[in-house]
Design a protein around this motif. Structure first.
Motif, mmCIF file in Angstrom:
data_model
loop_
_atom_site.group_PDB
_atom_site.id
_atom_site.type_symbol
_atom_site.label_atom_id
_atom_site.label_comp_id
_atom_site.label_asym_id
_atom_site.label_seq_id
_atom_site.Cartn_x
_atom_site.Cartn_y
_atom_site.Cartn_z
ATOM 1 N N LYS A 1 4.314 -2.496 -12.850
ATOM 2 C CA LYS A 1 4.671 -1.319 -13.653
ATOM 3 C C LYS A 1 5.336 -0.273 -12.766
ATOM 4 N N ASP A 2 5.956 0.704 -13.437
ATOM 5 C CA ASP A 2 6.587 1.804 -12.713
ATOM 6 C C ASP A 2 5.485 2.704 -12.175
ATOM 7 N N LEU A 3 5.449 2.914 -10.859
ATOM 8 C CA LEU A 3 4.399 3.748 -10.275
ATOM 9 C C LEU A 3 4.959 5.101 -9.854
ATOM 10 N N PRO A 4 4.187 6.179 -10.046
ATOM 11 C CA PRO A 4 4.644 7.488 -9.573
ATOM 12 C C PRO A 4 4.698 7.486 -8.041
ATOM 13 N N PRO A 5 5.571 8.315 -7.451
ATOM 14 C CA PRO A 5 5.711 8.322 -5.991
ATOM 15 C C PRO A 5 4.396 8.612 -5.266
ATOM 16 N N ASP A 6 3.469 9.329 -5.956
ATOM 17 C CA ASP A 6 2.214 9.703 -5.300
ATOM 18 C C ASP A 6 1.057 8.753 -5.655
ATOM 19 N N ALA B 1 0.818 -1.214 0.000
ATOM 20 C CA ALA B 1 0.000 0.000 0.000
ATOM 21 C C ALA B 1 0.851 1.265 0.000
ATOM 22 N N THR B 2 2.107 1.147 0.487
ATOM 23 C CA THR B 2 2.959 2.337 0.605
ATOM 24 C C THR B 2 4.084 2.412 -0.429
ATOM 25 N N GLY B 3 4.530 1.265 -0.920
ATOM 26 C CA GLY B 3 5.662 1.251 -1.837
ATOM 27 C C GLY B 3 6.997 1.461 -1.140
ATOM 28 N N LYS B 4 6.974 1.451 0.199
ATOM 29 C CA LYS B 4 8.199 1.657 0.983
ATOM 30 C C LYS B 4 8.668 0.328 1.583
ATOM 31 N N GLY B 5 9.927 0.292 2.014
ATOM 32 C CA GLY B 5 10.403 -0.864 2.759
ATOM 33 C C GLY B 5 9.800 -0.799 4.148
ATOM 34 N N VAL B 6 9.183 -1.880 4.605
ATOM 35 C CA VAL B 6 8.546 -1.859 5.929
ATOM 36 C C VAL B 6 9.080 -2.985 6.815
ATOM 37 N N LEU B 7 9.051 -2.733 8.115
ATOM 38 C CA LEU B 7 9.603 -3.661 9.110
ATOM 39 C C LEU B 7 8.512 -4.226 10.014
ATOM 40 N N THR B 8 8.663 -5.486 10.406
ATOM 41 C CA THR B 8 7.748 -6.066 11.399
ATOM 42 C C THR B 8 8.214 -5.677 12.795
ATOM 43 N N THR C 1 -1.831 6.114 -5.494
ATOM 44 C CA THR C 1 -2.720 5.812 -4.366
ATOM 45 C C THR C 1 -2.513 4.365 -3.895
ATOM 46 N N PRO C 2 -2.856 4.071 -2.636
ATOM 47 C CA PRO C 2 -2.761 2.700 -2.140
ATOM 48 C C PRO C 2 -3.540 1.713 -3.024
ATOM 49 N N GLU C 3 -4.720 2.126 -3.494
ATOM 50 C CA GLU C 3 -5.553 1.247 -4.335
ATOM 51 C C GLU C 3 -4.817 0.869 -5.616
ATOM 52 N N LEU C 4 -4.213 1.877 -6.259
ATOM 53 C CA LEU C 4 -3.456 1.646 -7.482
ATOM 54 C C LEU C 4 -2.275 0.712 -7.205
ATOM 55 N N ARG C 5 -1.623 0.918 -6.061
ATOM 56 C CA ARG C 5 -0.463 0.103 -5.679
ATOM 57 C C ARG C 5 -0.851 -1.351 -5.445
#
Ligand code: WA2
Length: 281
Positions: free
Chosen positions: A188-193, A159-166, A195-199
């Motif tokens: 696909k390549d997603l723009p930084p902005d 949902a964020t496109g970031k590296g996340v930790l447990t 949306t979570p739904e698109l991601r």
């Protein structure tokens, strides 16, 4: 004079603690960047090429040969996003069923072999591991969404496109507490902005790394030959009223303490290093 000595002691402790915290944080950051690059490698050479240029053998060899780039990790693996409607086809294609992650008491009666694990119960979707570094080959075919910590990580990563930790938890086939780092892989390549739904829609899989924190912090501190001087604890302090120990033994000592902050790159998680002198002045 006594006050001067005390100030010196405080300063020494602060310097030693900050140095160790910075080293741990830097090594974590370096390995996080390489795990990110691995996610892009899978995107480019597995999902981006037809036929795929990655199979278990290639992934296993490449990740083993580049393990030196990921200090503190005990292994990396890749799980695919599989919807329930795709499950039958997926299982037929791979020749195995998607497995449910074992619970603690099952570990005692079984020998941790994936052949002994139960098939994953029916769910909307699954995240079975298809590629792994040799060191974590025991998680191949397991649905990572069937484990609480892994599932939360997968949902937040995509949902964020970031590296996340447990949060720290007991990893499979390990006697230690560890953490998992997850990056989503998109089709696909997603723009930084985006949306979570698109991601979520564009998600094809999850690249994860496991960190066996106690043995890896131990190795790091050992290199510094400071173990006779200071005692180090590492905590997950995300919940300030219930911190979780990640490294070090319980302390009742109320002597001089220095707290160094640790930034592992996930703004949702907070970590601290606590240092004390072994010997009283
Ligand atoms: N990796 C290794 N040992 C584990 C574990 C894990 N997760 N979970 C529990 N013990 C493939 O986020 C996707 C790795 C999960 C990635």
């Amino acid at each position: 004079l006594n006050q001067k000595i005390n100030l010196r002691r405080e300063e020494t402790l602060a310097n030693m603690c900050d140095e160790r915290a910075r080293m741990l944080q830097d090594q974590f950051n370096v390995s996080m960047n390489h795990v990110h690059a691995l996610a892009l490698l899978v995107s480019t050479f597995h999902h981006g090429k037809h036929p795929s240029a990655v199979d278990q053998k290639t992934f296993g060899e490449y990740t083993e040969r580049t393990a030196f780039e990921r200090p503190l990790t005990s292994g990396v693996a890749y799980a695919l996003k599989v919807l329930h409607s795709e499950r039958e086809q997926f299982e037929k294609q791979h020749g195995w069923t998607i497995k449910k992650m074992e619970t603690e008491d099952q570990t005692l009666v079984q020998d941790c072999l994936t052949e002994n694990l139960d098939p994953a119960p029916v769910k909307d979707e699954y995240a079975p591991v298809i590629f792994s570094q040799e060191t974590v080959s025991h998680i191949v075919s397991i649905d990572m969404m069937s484990g609480k910590e892994d599932r939360e990580n997968i949902l937040r990563a995509r949902a964020t496109g970031k590296g996340v930790l447990t949060s720290p938890f007991k990893l499979l086939k390990s006697n230690h507490v560890g953490v998992v780092l997850t990056f989503a892989v998109y089709n696909k390549d997603l723009p930084p902005d985006a949306t979570p739904e698109l991601r979520i829609e564009a998600t094809v899989g999850y690249l994860g790394a496991s960190y066996d924190v106690p043995s890896l912090v131990e190795k790091l501190l050992h290199q510094l030959a400071s173990k006779q001087t200071i005692v180090v604890n590492v905590y997950d302090t995300t919940n300030s009223s219930a911190r979780i120990s990640m490294y070090g033994t319980d302390v009742t000592d109320t002597g001089l303490l220095h707290v160094s902050s640790l930034d592992f790159g996930d703004p949702l998680r907070k970590h601290e290093m606590h240092c004390r002198f072994k010997q009283k002045p």
